[in-house]
Design a protein around this motif. Structure first.
Motif, PDB file in Angstrom:
ATOM      1  N   ALA A  75       5.347 -66.743 -12.153  1.00 21.33           N
ATOM      2  CA  ALA A  75       5.916 -67.047 -13.474  1.00 21.33           C
ATOM      3  C   ALA A  75       4.845 -66.882 -14.551  1.00 21.33           C
ATOM      4  O   ALA A  75       5.148 -66.546 -15.690  1.00 21.33           O
ATOM      5  CB  ALA A  75       6.489 -68.464 -13.481  1.00 21.33           C
ATOM      6  N   GLY A  77       2.644 -64.578 -14.605  1.00 21.26           N
ATOM      7  CA  GLY A  77       2.342 -63.155 -14.835  1.00 21.26           C
ATOM      8  C   GLY A  77       1.117 -62.647 -14.095  1.00 21.26           C
ATOM      9  O   GLY A  77       0.582 -61.589 -14.448  1.00 21.26           O
ATOM     10  N   ALA A  94       6.522 -61.253 -14.009  1.00 22.13           N
ATOM     11  CA  ALA A  94       7.002 -62.491 -14.652  1.00 22.13           C
ATOM     12  C   ALA A  94       8.447 -62.308 -15.113  1.00 22.13           C
ATOM     13  O   ALA A  94       9.272 -63.227 -15.012  1.00 22.13           O
ATOM     14  CB  ALA A  94       6.100 -62.847 -15.831  1.00 22.13           C
TER      15      ALA A  94
END
Ligand code: ATP
Length: 420
Positions: A75, A77, A94
């Motif tokens: 999440a 990235g 992400a």
């Protein structure tokens, strides 16, 4: 090749154990890892959500392949940052990780591709949400949109519970994760998990499992991160797996690609099965913990080949080989979990246990202190076994547990009951 695994739980210990057995693996580093992982791999003390630190570790150690275990770095990235630097990485971007990070996003994808799931609506206004709940009636399911570590879901059996859930979530109990509430039709049935690799276009199933979320025997007491799991899940028959691939998974993967955000990694589909048909409850974008432990026990060394094929976009030419057997894992947790628990209690007896392709103790929250193994988390050990039958796997796991000396811990004694 040199391989880096990000994470520190039983899931990452199981991934490391499987990857290490593959002759392609020359050097294995896990960041940050735990005491059990430290016995089979090098540990790097970096934050897996810090893309700069991860890239630094990759360059310093000439890493060829990164496997991201948990959802938080995805999440954040980290997989994007690695791929942008040309590093071969297993795990979604992400943007694609929103399939786990936003429940409303997943529902939009299901609507766009016609995947069967519970009817739903989203609200940021509490009055409108309450009106909707009153119009629909109970039972009904109220969810915070974002990541809330499994705590942002209220399966409300009464209208009062449902209305209180709306007020809690939109009142800020879950911070930014509760800026929106998702309200869903209640689905009856039996839950199971299906794990599917996707390279962005092709898909490859890598196993089914069922877990035990409640802390107490007979599925009683509060929810936990999972107290045990087994694979395969008999309720996910071959016919239902085909239905899920055709109606849910392939359409989702195609819709993500169509939007320009292809999904590469493992899709963990949480399913509700009723009358021989499955509907989607949720997606996660990483292996489950403890489900990963039973999947890796059954896949063994080929797990690395499968994850590599996924990251390299070669799933179309790849098949998984399955032994016709069963695996079961029992979680040992610190007394008091999932409430307050003590840290630092000493665990002994592990050195007397077999460690082979049918018996493994995967570590979650452990560390070494003055040569002793101590518990550092709520969920601490995953005692895992394989067998020709589920019953045999279960008996082997509990035999191991009975030889572990840890007065500070406990486990459920009925893991696997639903399938036995
Ligand atoms: P977790 O992290 O525990 O997987 P989560 O926060 O991601 O949870 P969900 O998986 O969406 O949330 O919901 C948690 C649980 O609530 C599900 O495993 C299921 O038991 C129940 N649940 C969720 N949605 C529904 C529904 N529409 N009908 C019935 N039960 C549901």
């Amino acid at each position: 090749m040199n391989i880096l695994i990000l994470g520190s739980g039983g899931r990452e210990h199981a991934l490391a154990w499987a990857v290490k057995q593959n002759p392609k693996c020359e050097r294995l580093i896990v960041a940050p890892g735990n005491a059990g992982i430290g016995a089979i791999a090098e540990l790097a003390a970096i934050d897996p959500c810090d893309a700069g630190a991860v890239l630094g570790c990759v360059r310093k150690n000439k890493i060829d392949f990164v496997i991201v275990g948990p959802e938080a770095p995805l999440a954040a990235g980290v997989a994007d940052a690695l791929r942008a630097e040309g590093v071969l990485t297993f795990g979604p971007s992400a943007e694609a990780a929103k399939l786990e990070a936003s429940k409303a996003f997943t529902k939009e994808i299901c609507d766009a591709c016609g995947a069967p799931t519970a009817g739903w609506a989203r609200f940021s206004d509490a009055e409108a949400a309450r009106d909707y709940v009153r119009a629909k009636g109970a039972p009904i399911v109220i969810k915070a949109d974002g990541l809330a570590a499994g705590k942002g879901v209220i399966v409300a059996m009464t209208l009062d519970e449902a209305l209180a859930g709306v007020d809690d979530i939109l009142g800020g109990a879950f911070g930014a994760a509760g800026a929106e509430v998702v309200i869903e039709e209640f689905m009856a049935g039996e839950e199971a998990s299906f794990f599917i690799l996707s390279d962005g276009s092709e898909v490859l199933p890598v196993g089914t499992a069922q877990d035990h979320k409640r802390v107490g025997d007979g599925d009683t007491g509060p929810n936990t991160g999972g107290m045990g799991a087994y694979s395969p899940a008999p309720v996910l028959t071959p016919a239902i797996q085909e239905q899920v691939l055709a109606e849910i998974v392939r359409p989702t993967v195609a819709e993500m690609a169509r939007r320009g955000t292809p999904f590469q990694g493992v899709l963990y589909a949480g399913l509700m099965i009723e009358n021989g048909r499955a509907r989607l409850v949720e997606y996660n974008v990483r292996f489950g913990d403890p489900e990963c432990q039973v999947l890796m026990m059954r896949l063994g060394a080929q797990a690395l080949d499968l994850l590599l094929a996924c990251a390299e976009g070669r799933l179309g030419e790849t098949r998984a080989q399955w032994a016709d057997d069963h695996a079961l894992t029992v979680v040992m947790a610190a007394n008091g979990y999932p409430g307050a628990y003590a840290r630092g209690t000493v665990i002994s007896g592990l050195d007397t246990l077999p460690e082979d392709s049918t018996h493994m103790v995967f570590h979650a929250g452990t560390a070494l202190k003055d040569g002793a193994l101590i518990a550092t988390g709520g969920r601490v050990l995953n005692v895992t076994a394989r067998g020709a039958t589920l019953k045999e796997a279960q008996a082997r796991a509990y035999e191991m547990i009975d030889r572990i000396d840890w007065p500070g811990g406990f486990c459920r004694r009925d893991i696997g009951w639903r399938a036995l």
